[in-house]
Design a protein around this motif. Structure first.
Motif, PDB file in Angstrom:
ATOM      1  N   GLY A 130      25.809 -76.877 -86.586  1.00  0.00           N
ATOM      2  CA  GLY A 130      26.444 -78.190 -86.593  1.00  0.00           C
ATOM      3  C   GLY A 130      27.902 -78.136 -86.998  1.00  0.00           C
ATOM      4  O   GLY A 130      28.744 -78.834 -86.427  1.00  0.00           O
ATOM      5  N   VAL A 131      28.221 -77.280 -87.983  1.00  0.00           N
ATOM      6  CA  VAL A 131      29.602 -77.152 -88.436  1.00  0.00           C
ATOM      7  C   VAL A 131      30.467 -76.541 -87.337  1.00  0.00           C
ATOM      8  O   VAL A 131      31.568 -77.027 -87.042  1.00  0.00           O
ATOM      9  CB  VAL A 131      29.672 -76.309 -89.721  1.00  0.00           C
ATOM     10  CG1 VAL A 131      31.108 -75.937 -90.046  1.00  0.00           C
ATOM     11  CG2 VAL A 131      29.062 -77.070 -90.877  1.00  0.00           C
ATOM     12  N   ALA A 184      12.758 -74.486 -82.710  1.00  0.00           N
ATOM     13  CA  ALA A 184      12.901 -75.873 -82.255  1.00  0.00           C
ATOM     14  C   ALA A 184      13.538 -76.734 -83.334  1.00  0.00           C
ATOM     15  O   ALA A 184      14.380 -77.599 -83.038  1.00  0.00           O
ATOM     16  CB  ALA A 184      11.539 -76.439 -81.858  1.00  0.00           C
ATOM     17  N   GLY A 185      13.173 -76.505 -84.593  1.00  0.00           N
ATOM     18  CA  GLY A 185      13.766 -77.269 -85.678  1.00  0.00           C
ATOM     19  C   GLY A 185      15.242 -76.986 -85.854  1.00  0.00           C
ATOM     20  O   GLY A 185      16.048 -77.901 -86.064  1.00  0.00           O
ATOM     21  N   VAL A 186      15.622 -75.716 -85.770  1.00  0.00           N
ATOM     22  CA  VAL A 186      17.037 -75.344 -85.909  1.00  0.00           C
ATOM     23  C   VAL A 186      17.872 -75.995 -84.811  1.00  0.00           C
ATOM     24  O   VAL A 186      18.933 -76.579 -85.071  1.00  0.00           O
ATOM     25  CB  VAL A 186      17.190 -73.819 -85.885  1.00  0.00           C
ATOM     26  CG1 VAL A 186      18.668 -73.439 -85.795  1.00  0.00           C
ATOM     27  CG2 VAL A 186      16.565 -73.190 -87.120  1.00  0.00           C
ATOM     28  N   LEU A 187      17.399 -75.913 -83.573  1.00  0.00           N
ATOM     29  CA  LEU A 187      18.157 -76.482 -82.459  1.00  0.00           C
ATOM     30  C   LEU A 187      18.233 -78.004 -82.555  1.00  0.00           C
ATOM     31  O   LEU A 187      19.285 -78.597 -82.278  1.00  0.00           O
ATOM     32  CB  LEU A 187      17.511 -76.066 -81.134  1.00  0.00           C
ATOM     33  CG  LEU A 187      17.533 -74.569 -80.823  1.00  0.00           C
ATOM     34  CD1 LEU A 187      16.808 -74.290 -79.512  1.00  0.00           C
ATOM     35  CD2 LEU A 187      18.963 -74.046 -80.762  1.00  0.00           C
ATOM     36  N   ALA A 193      23.317 -82.564 -85.982  1.00  0.00           N
ATOM     37  CA  ALA A 193      24.384 -82.369 -86.967  1.00  0.00           C
ATOM     38  C   ALA A 193      25.735 -82.181 -86.288  1.00  0.00           C
ATOM     39  O   ALA A 193      26.769 -82.594 -86.829  1.00  0.00           O
ATOM     40  CB  ALA A 193      24.070 -81.163 -87.854  1.00  0.00           C
ATOM     41  N   THR A 194      25.753 -81.572 -85.112  1.00  0.00           N
ATOM     42  CA  THR A 194      27.003 -81.429 -84.367  1.00  0.00           C
ATOM     43  C   THR A 194      27.612 -82.787 -84.069  1.00  0.00           C
ATOM     44  O   THR A 194      28.814 -83.006 -84.266  1.00  0.00           O
ATOM     45  CB  THR A 194      26.757 -80.673 -83.053  1.00  0.00           C
ATOM     46  OG1 THR A 194      26.312 -79.345 -83.344  1.00  0.00           O
ATOM     47  CG2 THR A 194      28.029 -80.598 -82.217  1.00  0.00           C
TER      48      THR A 194
END
Length: 313
Positions: A130-131, A184-187, A193-194
């Motif tokens: 996201g950062v 799937a959770g990370v993506l 967040a992006t």
């Protein structure tokens, strides 16, 4: 040579000026009062409409202690049920058997600690994605930094789409694409967040001092040079603050999206609710609460340390 002073004329002019000022002030106050009244009425209308659509004024039937059913307003009728639900999540703790009671309360602590670690790692990886995405897109999404209006439009629309879709929906999509698991959770959290961080970063960018960028441009620097040497040094403290806040938010989000199979503690929430293991829910809440407290404390220390370093330089 003698000078004559027209005191009556000056007094008349001063009196006219005061009267004109008072007239303009009174007119401005009337306009402000009218605008405030209209705004208040509109707010009350929208609030009442929203309350009605949200069933705040709904009347429902409730069961009385004697078995009869009566009509009651939904809010006072539902609050006791909320208290009953919360009371079921509170475990029985006795002083003479406190250790055994805690052991029974956190009976799956080994599984929960493993899933908690997975939850934090999901949040960390998602925050990194996201950062990176939000930081890179925040500059073309800023009105004062975008190279042209088309890049500005495309960047803003992408960020809006990314943050408009909830994490759970993204998680369902990525679970369908990549099966159940942490990926799937990370993506899902990373994409959301992006969009959120890109919006916050772009607002920070729009408040910077443009003179350093003009200096870089006058020295022959490209658009990337202006961003690198003129904008980035000004926004780094705020970027860090928003990033640490988002990491805390992502920890909470990653503990929920497991409900749809995207890894983390969410699957334990789903199982506890399905089996009506209410004390397990409170144990999971306590684990997540202390995790967020620790992260918040560490983030605050890191943020103050970096801000102190910025002030010393």
């Amino acid at each position: 040579m003698t000078m004559t002073v027209d005191l009556p004329g000056q007094k008349a002019q001063a009196s006219n000026t005061i009267a004109e000022f008072e007239s303009e002030f009174a007119a401005k106050r009337r306009r402000s009062l009218r605008a405030w009244t209209i705004g208040t009425v509109l707010f009350l209308i929208i609030f009442a409409l929203t309350s009605w659509l949200g069933d705040f004024f709904k009347i429902t039937q409730v069961s009385m202690p004697d078995g009869s059913r009566e009509w009651r307003w939904i809010i006072p009728a539902g609050l006791p049920r909320l208290g009953d639900y919360i009371s079921q999540t509170i475990p029985t703790l006795r002083w003479d058997s406190l250790g055994a009671d805690f052991a029974e309360w956190f009976w799956r602590w080994k599984v929960w600690v493993k899933l908690l670690l997975e939850t934090v790692l999901i949040a960390f990886m998602a925050t990194v994605f996201g950062v990176v995405g939000g930081f890179l897109l925040s500059f073309p999404a800023s009105r004062n930094l975008a190279p042209n209006k088309w890049v500005l439009w495309a960047s803003r629309r992408y960020l809006e789409i990314a943050r408009t879709v909830p994490e759970l929906v993204w998680a369902l999509i990525f679970v369908f694409c990549f099966s159940v698991g942490p990926l799937a959770g990370v993506l899902a959290i990373g994409l959301h967040a992006t969009g959120a961080l890109g919006k916050l970063y772009s607002e920070v960018n729009e408040n910077i001092d443009m003179r350093p960028l003009e200096g870089v441009k006058a020295a022959g620097g490209s658009w990337f040079d202006q961003i690198r040497y003129g904008a980035v040094p000004q926004v780094l403290p705020n970027i860090l603050s928003y990033t640490l806040l988002r990491f805390e938010i992502n920890v909470r989000a990653s503990s929920i999206i497991g409900y749809v199979g995207a890894g983390g503690l969410g699957q334990e929430f789903r199982e506890a609710m399905s089996l009506q293991e209410y004390t397990d829910l409170s144990a999971l809440f306590v684990i997540i609460f202390f995790t967020v407290v620790i992260i918040d404390y560490g983030s605050e220390k890191l943020r103050h340390r970096v801000i102190g370093m910025e002030e010393r330089t």
